[in-house]
Design a protein around this motif. Structure first.
Motif, PDB file in Angstrom:
ATOM      1  N   SER A  81      11.599 -11.501  -7.330  1.00 17.29           N
ATOM      2  CA  SER A  81      11.955 -10.550  -5.951  1.00 17.29           C
ATOM      3  C   SER A  81      12.476  -9.182  -6.403  1.00 17.29           C
ATOM      4  O   SER A  81      12.319  -8.222  -5.832  1.00 17.29           O
ATOM      5  CB  SER A  81      12.886 -11.145  -5.176  1.00 17.29           C
ATOM      6  OG  SER A  81      12.434 -12.197  -4.478  1.00 17.29           O
ATOM      7  N   GLU A 127       2.950  -4.954   0.140  1.00 19.07           N
ATOM      8  CA  GLU A 127       3.669  -5.097   1.327  1.00 19.07           C
ATOM      9  C   GLU A 127       4.106  -3.527   1.620  1.00 19.07           C
ATOM     10  O   GLU A 127       4.314  -3.167   2.665  1.00 19.07           O
ATOM     11  CB  GLU A 127       4.962  -5.898   0.744  1.00 19.07           C
ATOM     12  CG  GLU A 127       4.629  -7.322   0.948  1.00 19.07           C
ATOM     13  CD  GLU A 127       5.995  -8.216   0.483  1.00 19.07           C
ATOM     14  OE1 GLU A 127       5.881  -9.430   0.773  1.00 19.07           O
ATOM     15  OE2 GLU A 127       6.896  -7.475  -0.240  1.00 19.07           O
ATOM     16  N   ARG A 139       2.140  -8.021  -4.948  1.00 18.19           N
ATOM     17  CA  ARG A 139       2.898  -8.392  -3.667  1.00 18.19           C
ATOM     18  C   ARG A 139       3.673  -7.077  -3.298  1.00 18.19           C
ATOM     19  O   ARG A 139       3.466  -6.869  -2.003  1.00 18.19           O
ATOM     20  CB  ARG A 139       3.938  -9.368  -4.053  1.00 18.19           C
ATOM     21  CG  ARG A 139       4.643  -9.731  -2.623  1.00 18.19           C
ATOM     22  CD  ARG A 139       5.410 -10.977  -3.007  1.00 18.19           C
ATOM     23  NE  ARG A 139       6.599 -10.818  -4.003  1.00 18.19           N
ATOM     24  CZ  ARG A 139       7.412 -11.722  -4.130  1.00 18.19           C
ATOM     25  NH1 ARG A 139       7.373 -13.158  -3.860  1.00 18.19           N
ATOM     26  NH2 ARG A 139       8.343 -11.558  -5.179  1.00 18.19           N
ATOM     27  N   GLU A 189      -3.559 -16.338  -2.303  1.00 19.77           N
ATOM     28  CA  GLU A 189      -3.060 -17.199  -1.290  1.00 19.77           C
ATOM     29  C   GLU A 189      -1.851 -16.463  -0.378  1.00 19.77           C
ATOM     30  O   GLU A 189      -1.856 -16.777   0.648  1.00 19.77           O
ATOM     31  CB  GLU A 189      -2.358 -18.717  -1.616  1.00 19.77           C
ATOM     32  CG  GLU A 189      -1.018 -18.480  -2.645  1.00 19.77           C
ATOM     33  CD  GLU A 189      -0.446 -19.725  -3.189  1.00 19.77           C
ATOM     34  OE1 GLU A 189      -1.280 -20.649  -3.187  1.00 19.77           O
ATOM     35  OE2 GLU A 189       0.512 -19.861  -3.570  1.00 19.77           O
ATOM     36  N   GLY A 190      -1.384 -15.567  -1.246  1.00 18.83           N
ATOM     37  CA  GLY A 190      -0.555 -14.778  -0.293  1.00 18.83           C
ATOM     38  C   GLY A 190      -1.045 -13.588   0.752  1.00 18.83           C
ATOM     39  O   GLY A 190      -0.372 -12.952   1.375  1.00 18.83           O
ATOM     40  N   PHE A 217       1.693 -11.061 -10.185  1.00 16.53           N
ATOM     41  CA  PHE A 217       2.050 -11.396  -8.872  1.00 16.53           C
ATOM     42  C   PHE A 217       3.114 -10.564  -7.965  1.00 16.53           C
ATOM     43  O   PHE A 217       2.860 -10.192  -6.898  1.00 16.53           O
ATOM     44  CB  PHE A 217       2.291 -12.835  -8.741  1.00 16.53           C
ATOM     45  CG  PHE A 217       2.963 -13.339  -7.405  1.00 16.53           C
ATOM     46  CD1 PHE A 217       2.363 -13.174  -6.500  1.00 16.53           C
ATOM     47  CD2 PHE A 217       4.223 -13.877  -7.605  1.00 16.53           C
ATOM     48  CE1 PHE A 217       2.914 -13.504  -5.309  1.00 16.53           C
ATOM     49  CE2 PHE A 217       4.876 -14.509  -6.321  1.00 16.53           C
ATOM     50  CZ  PHE A 217       4.100 -14.175  -4.944  1.00 16.53           C
ATOM     51  N   ARG A 253      -1.280 -17.177  -6.514  1.00 16.18           N
ATOM     52  CA  ARG A 253      -0.396 -16.713  -5.978  1.00 16.18           C
ATOM     53  C   ARG A 253      -0.713 -15.466  -5.226  1.00 16.18           C
ATOM     54  O   ARG A 253      -0.361 -15.256  -3.951  1.00 16.18           O
ATOM     55  CB  ARG A 253       1.150 -16.337  -6.603  1.00 16.18           C
ATOM     56  CG  ARG A 253       1.566 -17.716  -7.508  1.00 16.18           C
ATOM     57  CD  ARG A 253       2.295 -18.580  -6.640  1.00 16.18           C
ATOM     58  NE  ARG A 253       1.163 -19.568  -6.145  1.00 16.18           N
ATOM     59  CZ  ARG A 253       0.569 -20.554  -6.865  1.00 16.18           C
ATOM     60  NH1 ARG A 253       0.758 -20.659  -8.322  1.00 16.18           N
ATOM     61  NH2 ARG A 253      -0.294 -21.354  -6.456  1.00 16.18           N
ATOM     62  N   SER A 308       9.591  -7.222  -7.784  1.00 17.96           N
ATOM     63  CA  SER A 308       8.763  -6.567  -6.400  1.00 17.96           C
ATOM     64  C   SER A 308       9.522  -5.267  -5.783  1.00 17.96           C
ATOM     65  O   SER A 308       9.306  -4.389  -5.710  1.00 17.96           O
ATOM     66  CB  SER A 308       8.552  -7.735  -5.690  1.00 17.96           C
ATOM     67  OG  SER A 308       7.742  -8.501  -5.822  1.00 17.96           O
ATOM     68  N   ASP A 341      12.420 -17.431  -8.878  1.00 18.88           N
ATOM     69  CA  ASP A 341      12.091 -16.703  -7.375  1.00 18.88           C
ATOM     70  C   ASP A 341      12.880 -15.530  -7.074  1.00 18.88           C
ATOM     71  O   ASP A 341      12.249 -14.674  -6.723  1.00 18.88           O
ATOM     72  CB  ASP A 341      12.832 -17.918  -6.585  1.00 18.88           C
ATOM     73  CG  ASP A 341      11.859 -19.191  -6.422  1.00 18.88           C
ATOM     74  OD1 ASP A 341      10.830 -19.075  -6.787  1.00 18.88           O
ATOM     75  OD2 ASP A 341      12.440 -20.241  -6.048  1.00 18.88           O
ATOM     76  N   TYR A 388      -2.356 -10.992  -0.520  1.00 24.85           N
ATOM     77  CA  TYR A 388      -2.329  -9.525  -0.952  1.00 24.85           C
ATOM     78  C   TYR A 388      -3.500  -8.909  -1.450  1.00 24.85           C
ATOM     79  O   TYR A 388      -3.399  -7.537  -1.960  1.00 24.85           O
ATOM     80  CB  TYR A 388      -1.059  -9.734  -2.000  1.00 24.85           C
ATOM     81  CG  TYR A 388       0.182 -10.296  -1.604  1.00 24.85           C
ATOM     82  CD1 TYR A 388       0.907  -9.641  -0.536  1.00 24.85           C
ATOM     83  CD2 TYR A 388       0.519 -11.396  -2.245  1.00 24.85           C
ATOM     84  CE1 TYR A 388       2.048 -10.396  -0.012  1.00 24.85           C
ATOM     85  CE2 TYR A 388       1.812 -12.192  -1.577  1.00 24.85           C
ATOM     86  CZ  TYR A 388       2.361 -11.550  -0.678  1.00 24.85           C
ATOM     87  OH  TYR A 388       3.738 -12.063  -0.305  1.00 24.85           O
TER      88      TYR A 388
END
Length: 350
Positions: free
Chosen positions: A135, A171, A167, A208-209, A163, A205, A138, A131, A211
Motif C-alpha cells: 500500500s 486507480e 494498481r 484478478e484485480g 503489482f 494479482r 502504491s 500488505d 487493473y
C-alpha cells in the motif's frame, strides 16, 4: 547486509518487542510515523519536480524516476534490492552523452526527473508487513502522478513491485490499462511457494484485480503448465521465444499486431499503456546480471525495436530484476538497464 537479512532483522525485532509485552498500539504508532515520514519525502520531492517542470513549460508528459529497492519477494536471489542506485549511477556515469536514440535530452527536466526511493528496508525494519508495504508503494506512485505532468518510471527491485505500481496507476487514472510485459517468465503463478506477493505471482494479482484489460507477454522461455493455464484463465497473449522468429515481424510493430489480432491499437479504449521490463527478457549474453539466467532470450535491439515502434499513450513503466550482485565487474548489465530506462523515459515524455 543482504536485503533478506534486513527483512529478518525487522521481523525478529518486532517479535522481541511483542515478547517483551510492548503495547501493540505503541508499535503501530511508531510504524505509522515512519510510513508518514517516507510518504512525506516522496510527496515533497514530487511536488518540487512537478513545479520545476511546469515552470519550464511545454511538457504534456514528463518521466520521473521512483526507486523501489525491494528484493525479499524473490524466490531465488535477492540482489535486485540493490539495483536502483546502480541504475542511476549508470545513467549519469559519463561514458555516454545525455541524448536518447530518438534525440531527447535527459538533462532536460521536462524529459527526466527523479523523486528518489521508497525506503523499503527501513519500513520493513519496523516490522511492517507486505500488505501494508504494498500500500505504501502504491501511495508513493500516486503521489508522483498527482504532480501533473509527471509520469512514474519505477526502478526495481524484484518483479513483485509491478503489482502495487500497476494498481496505483489504474486507480489513479480511473480504469484499467493495457500492459506490455517483457520477461523470460510469465510471473503469473497463483501463489508461488505460498507467497501471494511473490515476484512470480505479480501478474496474477494484477489481472484478478482488474487493473489491466490486456496483458501481452513477450520473451517467454521458462513457463510451466500452471503458467500456461493461468495465461488462458486471464486471457493473456503469450509470445514465447521458441516462436519468436515467426512472431517478431508483428512484435516489432505492435500496431499491425493489434490490428491483425483484434482490430484496435494497444491502449485504445483504456487509460493507456503500461510497460514492464524484466531485464531477464534479454539473452544473458546482453544482460548477465540477473537472478534467473535463461539462455535463448531477446537481443537488446529486439527490445528497443519493440519499444520504439510502440504506439499508444505510455502512462507508466518499470524496469525490474537487475541484480548488481551478479553483474560483470565493469557493470555491463547496469548500463543495459540504464539504457532501457533512458529509452523508456524518452518514449513517455512529450
Amino acid at each position: 547486509m543482504p536485503s533478506s537479512g534486513v527483512a529478518r532483522r525487522g521481523i525478529h525485532y518486532l517479535q522481541k518487542l511483542k515478547a517483551a509485552n510492548i503495547p501493540s498500539d505503541l508499535i503501530e504508532k511508531g510504524q505509522n510515523r515512519v510510513i508518514d515520514a517516507s510518504l512525506t519525502l516522496i510527496r515533497e520531492r514530487a511536488k518540487l519536480k512537478g513545479e520545476l517542470v511546469r515552470a519550464l513549460g511545454g511538457a504534456l508528459a514528463s518521466t520521473s524516476l521512483l526507486g523501489v529497492p525491494l528484493g525479499h519477494n524473490s524466490s531465488f536471489l535477492q540482489g535486485p534490492a540493490f539495483a536502483p542506485p546502480r541504475i542511476r549511477e549508470a545513467i549519469w556515469c559519463g561514458s555516454t552523452n545525455s541524448a536518447t536514440e530518438e534525440g531527447k535530452e535527459l538533462n532536460d527536466p521536462r524529459v527526466l526527473t527523479d523523486v528518489g526511493d521508497v525506503p523499503v528496508q527501513e519500513i520493513r525494519d519496523c516490522g511492517v508487513d507486505d500488505d501494508r508495504l504494498m500500500s505504501v508503494i502504491s501511495e508513493s506512485v500516486k503521489l508522483v502522478m498527482e504532480e501533473d505532468p509527471l509520469r512514474p518510471l519505477v526502478l526495481g527491485g524484484d518483479h513483485s513491485i509491478s503489482f502495487p505500481v500497476v494498481r496505483a496507476v489504474s486507480e489513479k487514472l480511473g480504469g484499467p490499462v493495457d500492459i506490455l510485459h517483457l520477461d523470460a517468465h510469465p510471473d503469473i503463478y497463483d501463489c508461488f511457494e505460498g507467497n501471494k506477493y511473490s515476484h512470480a505471482s505479480s501478474f496474477a494479482r494484477i489481472m484478478e484485480g482488474g487493473y489491466a484489460r490486456r496483458l501481452l507477454q513477450v520473451g517467454i522461455r521458462s513457463i510451466t503448465t500452471e503458467g500456461r493455464e493461468q495465461g488462458k484463465r486471464f486471457g493473456v497473449e503469450q509470445y514465447e521465444m521458441r516462436t519468436f522468429s515467426k512472431d517478431c515481424h508483428f512484435l516489432e510493430n505492435l500496431v499491425p499486431l493489434i490490428l491483425f489480432l483484434f482490430s484496435l491499437k494497444l491502449g485504445e479504449g483504456v487509460k493507456g499503456v503500461y510497460i514492464s521490463v524484466d531485464v531477464d527478457c534479454l539473452d544473458p549474453a546482453f544482460a548477465p546480471g540477473v537472478s534467473h539466467i535463461e539462455p535463448g532470450g531477446l537481443s537488446f535491439r529486439d527490445v528497443l525495436n519493440i519499444l520504439h515502434n510502440l504506439e499508444g499513450n505510455l502512462v507508466a513503466a518499470d524496469v525490474v530484476e537487475f541484480n548488481p550482485q551478479r553483474d560483470t565487474v565493469d557493470g555491463m548489465t547496469a548500463m543495459v538497464a540504464a539504457k532501457l530506462v533512458r529509452e523508456l523515459a524518452a518514449k513517455m515524455s512529450k
